[in-house]
Design a protein around this motif. Sequence first.
Motif, PDB file in Angstrom:
ATOM      1  N   VAL A  98      17.781  99.349  30.218  1.00 39.19           N
ATOM      2  CA  VAL A  98      17.846  99.421  31.676  1.00 39.19           C
ATOM      3  C   VAL A  98      19.196  98.850  32.095  1.00 39.19           C
ATOM      4  CG1 VAL A  98      16.840  98.655  33.845  1.00 39.19           C
ATOM      5  CG2 VAL A  98      15.363  99.099  31.908  1.00 39.19           C
ATOM      6  N   THR A  99      19.946  99.625  32.856  1.00 39.18           N
ATOM      7  CA  THR A  99      21.242  99.159  33.334  1.00 39.18           C
ATOM      8  C   THR A  99      21.311  99.342  34.849  1.00 39.18           C
ATOM      9  OG1 THR A  99      22.232 101.331  32.900  1.00 39.18           O
ATOM     10  CG2 THR A  99      22.478  99.662  31.198  1.00 39.18           C
ATOM     11  N   ALA A 100      22.057  98.465  35.480  1.00 42.16           N
ATOM     12  CA  ALA A 100      22.243  98.536  36.929  1.00 42.16           C
ATOM     13  C   ALA A 100      23.730  98.476  37.221  1.00 42.16           C
ATOM     14  CB  ALA A 100      21.526  97.387  37.613  1.00 42.16           C
ATOM     15  N   GLU A 101      24.163  99.421  38.020  1.00 35.50           N
ATOM     16  CA  GLU A 101      25.577  99.470  38.381  1.00 35.50           C
ATOM     17  C   GLU A 101      25.677  99.914  39.832  1.00 35.50           C
ATOM     18  OE1 GLU A 101      29.494 101.843  36.883  1.00 35.50           O
ATOM     19  OE2 GLU A 101      28.025 101.226  35.390  1.00 35.50           O
ATOM     20  N   GLY A 102      26.232  99.057  40.654  1.00 37.47           N
ATOM     21  CA  GLY A 102      26.297  99.356  42.081  1.00 37.47           C
ATOM     22  C   GLY A 102      24.900  99.348  42.673  1.00 37.47           C
ATOM     23  N   ASP A 103      24.495 100.452  43.281  1.00 36.47           N
ATOM     24  CA  ASP A 103      23.160 100.582  43.861  1.00 36.47           C
ATOM     25  C   ASP A 103      22.260 101.494  43.035  1.00 36.47           C
ATOM     26  OD1 ASP A 103      23.762  98.904  45.905  1.00 36.47           O
ATOM     27  OD2 ASP A 103      24.133 100.467  47.392  1.00 36.47           O
ATOM     28  N   VAL A 104      22.629 101.767  41.796  1.00 39.32           N
ATOM     29  CA  VAL A 104      21.874 102.695  40.958  1.00 39.32           C
ATOM     30  C   VAL A 104      21.366 101.976  39.710  1.00 39.32           C
ATOM     31  CG1 VAL A 104      22.019 104.826  39.613  1.00 39.32           C
ATOM     32  CG2 VAL A 104      23.243 104.639  41.761  1.00 39.32           C
ATOM     33  N   ILE A 105      20.079 102.169  39.418  1.00 38.74           N
ATOM     34  CA  ILE A 105      19.470 101.618  38.210  1.00 38.74           C
ATOM     35  C   ILE A 105      19.174 102.790  37.285  1.00 38.74           C
ATOM     36  CG2 ILE A 105      17.485 100.387  37.264  1.00 38.74           C
ATOM     37  CD1 ILE A 105      17.303  98.916  39.961  1.00 38.74           C
ATOM     38  N   ASN A 111      11.212  88.933  26.200  1.00 42.51           N
ATOM     39  CA  ASN A 111      11.885  89.130  24.915  1.00 42.51           C
ATOM     40  C   ASN A 111      13.111  90.025  25.023  1.00 42.51           C
ATOM     41  OD1 ASN A 111       9.888  87.585  23.702  1.00 42.51           O
ATOM     42  ND2 ASN A 111       8.611  89.366  23.306  1.00 42.51           N
ATOM     43  N   MET A 112      13.295  90.669  26.146  1.00 45.04           N
ATOM     44  CA  MET A 112      14.417  91.601  26.312  1.00 45.04           C
ATOM     45  C   MET A 112      15.681  90.860  26.710  1.00 45.04           C
ATOM     46  SD  MET A 112      12.599  94.726  28.219  1.00 45.04           S
ATOM     47  CE  MET A 112      11.436  95.762  27.395  1.00 45.04           C
ATOM     48  N   THR A 113      16.753  91.245  26.117  1.00 44.16           N
ATOM     49  CA  THR A 113      18.046  90.649  26.420  1.00 44.16           C
ATOM     50  C   THR A 113      18.481  91.070  27.819  1.00 44.16           C
ATOM     51  OG1 THR A 113      18.643  90.811  24.094  1.00 44.16           O
ATOM     52  CG2 THR A 113      20.437  90.476  25.645  1.00 44.16           C
ATOM     53  N   GLY A 114      18.885  90.110  28.628  1.00 45.37           N
ATOM     54  CA  GLY A 114      19.419  90.397  29.947  1.00 45.37           C
ATOM     55  C   GLY A 114      18.401  90.423  31.063  1.00 45.37           C
ATOM     56  N   ILE A 115      17.187  89.966  30.805  1.00 40.96           N
ATOM     57  CA  ILE A 115      16.174  89.981  31.873  1.00 40.96           C
ATOM     58  C   ILE A 115      16.578  89.055  33.014  1.00 40.96           C
ATOM     59  CG2 ILE A 115      14.707  88.239  30.781  1.00 40.96           C
ATOM     60  CD1 ILE A 115      12.284  89.801  31.935  1.00 40.96           C
ATOM     61  N   GLU A 116      17.244  87.945  32.706  1.00 34.17           N
ATOM     62  CA  GLU A 116      17.691  87.031  33.756  1.00 34.17           C
ATOM     63  C   GLU A 116      18.754  87.682  34.630  1.00 34.17           C
ATOM     64  OE1 GLU A 116      17.941  86.118  30.474  1.00 34.17           O
ATOM     65  OE2 GLU A 116      16.202  84.806  30.301  1.00 34.17           O
ATOM     66  N   ASP A 117      19.648  88.440  34.012  1.00 32.81           N
ATOM     67  CA  ASP A 117      20.688  89.138  34.768  1.00 32.81           C
ATOM     68  C   ASP A 117      20.083  90.215  35.670  1.00 32.81           C
ATOM     69  OD1 ASP A 117      22.620  87.587  33.508  1.00 32.81           O
ATOM     70  OD2 ASP A 117      22.877  89.049  31.891  1.00 32.81           O
ATOM     71  N   MET A 118      19.102  90.938  35.145  1.00 33.18           N
ATOM     72  CA  MET A 118      18.444  91.971  35.956  1.00 33.18           C
ATOM     73  C   MET A 118      17.680  91.335  37.116  1.00 33.18           C
ATOM     74  SD  MET A 118      17.994  95.139  36.583  1.00 33.18           S
ATOM     75  CE  MET A 118      18.535  96.036  35.157  1.00 33.18           C
ATOM     76  N   ASP A 119      17.050  90.193  36.865  1.00 25.68           N
ATOM     77  CA  ASP A 119      16.345  89.480  37.937  1.00 25.68           C
ATOM     78  C   ASP A 119      17.324  89.055  39.029  1.00 25.68           C
ATOM     79  OD1 ASP A 119      14.036  88.117  39.143  1.00 25.68           O
ATOM     80  OD2 ASP A 119      15.096  86.283  38.560  1.00 25.68           O
ATOM     81  N   ALA A 120      18.461  88.514  38.636  1.00 22.41           N
ATOM     82  CA  ALA A 120      19.471  88.096  39.616  1.00 22.41           C
ATOM     83  C   ALA A 120      19.995  89.302  40.406  1.00 22.41           C
ATOM     84  CB  ALA A 120      20.613  87.377  38.914  1.00 22.41           C
ATOM     85  N   TYR A 121      20.220  90.414  39.722  1.00 24.95           N
ATOM     86  CA  TYR A 121      20.673  91.642  40.385  1.00 24.95           C
ATOM     87  C   TYR A 121      19.658  92.100  41.429  1.00 24.95           C
ATOM     88  CZ  TYR A 121      21.634  96.594  41.062  1.00 24.95           C
ATOM     89  OH  TYR A 121      21.876  97.817  41.618  1.00 24.95           O
ATOM     90  N   LEU A 122      18.377  92.115  41.023  1.00 23.03           N
ATOM     91  CA  LEU A 122      17.334  92.569  41.948  1.00 23.03           C
ATOM     92  C   LEU A 122      17.164  91.616  43.124  1.00 23.03           C
ATOM     93  CD1 LEU A 122      14.731  93.785  39.323  1.00 23.03           C
ATOM     94  CD2 LEU A 122      16.114  95.219  40.838  1.00 23.03           C
TER      95      LEU A 122
END
Length: 112
Positions: A29-36, A86-97
């Motif tokens: 799962v990647t997020a860039e700008g306003d698109v996931i 267990n997924m790498t980057g869940i904290e970053d995705m949470d901050a993004y959301l």
Amino acid sequence: MFVIVLASVSALLSSPFLVWGFRIWRFRVTAEGDVITVSPTAGRKYTFSVKEVTRIIRKTKTVSSWEEIKKLKVYTKTRHVSLNENMTGIEDMDAYLMRHISPDKIITKKRK
């Protein structure tokens, strides 16, 4: 005969680990700008806008005055994506959301 039985048992016992490894290696799962963008284990890659998100359920646990993210579920009108600890980057995705979604769409469930 013994070798055939041993090989069959070995294949059966190791197959869940191979499937699990394939799921982890492939799901993204990647997020860039306003698109996931979601690249599932099997199937086609799909994208959705942050504006399409209807709700987010965050499951957290407080560990020594620090909030850990255990699970994130992102819902749109037609799909949902689940992310676990267990997924790498869940904290970053949470901050993004948290930055891009209005607080009234975010539900936080805390565990002790």
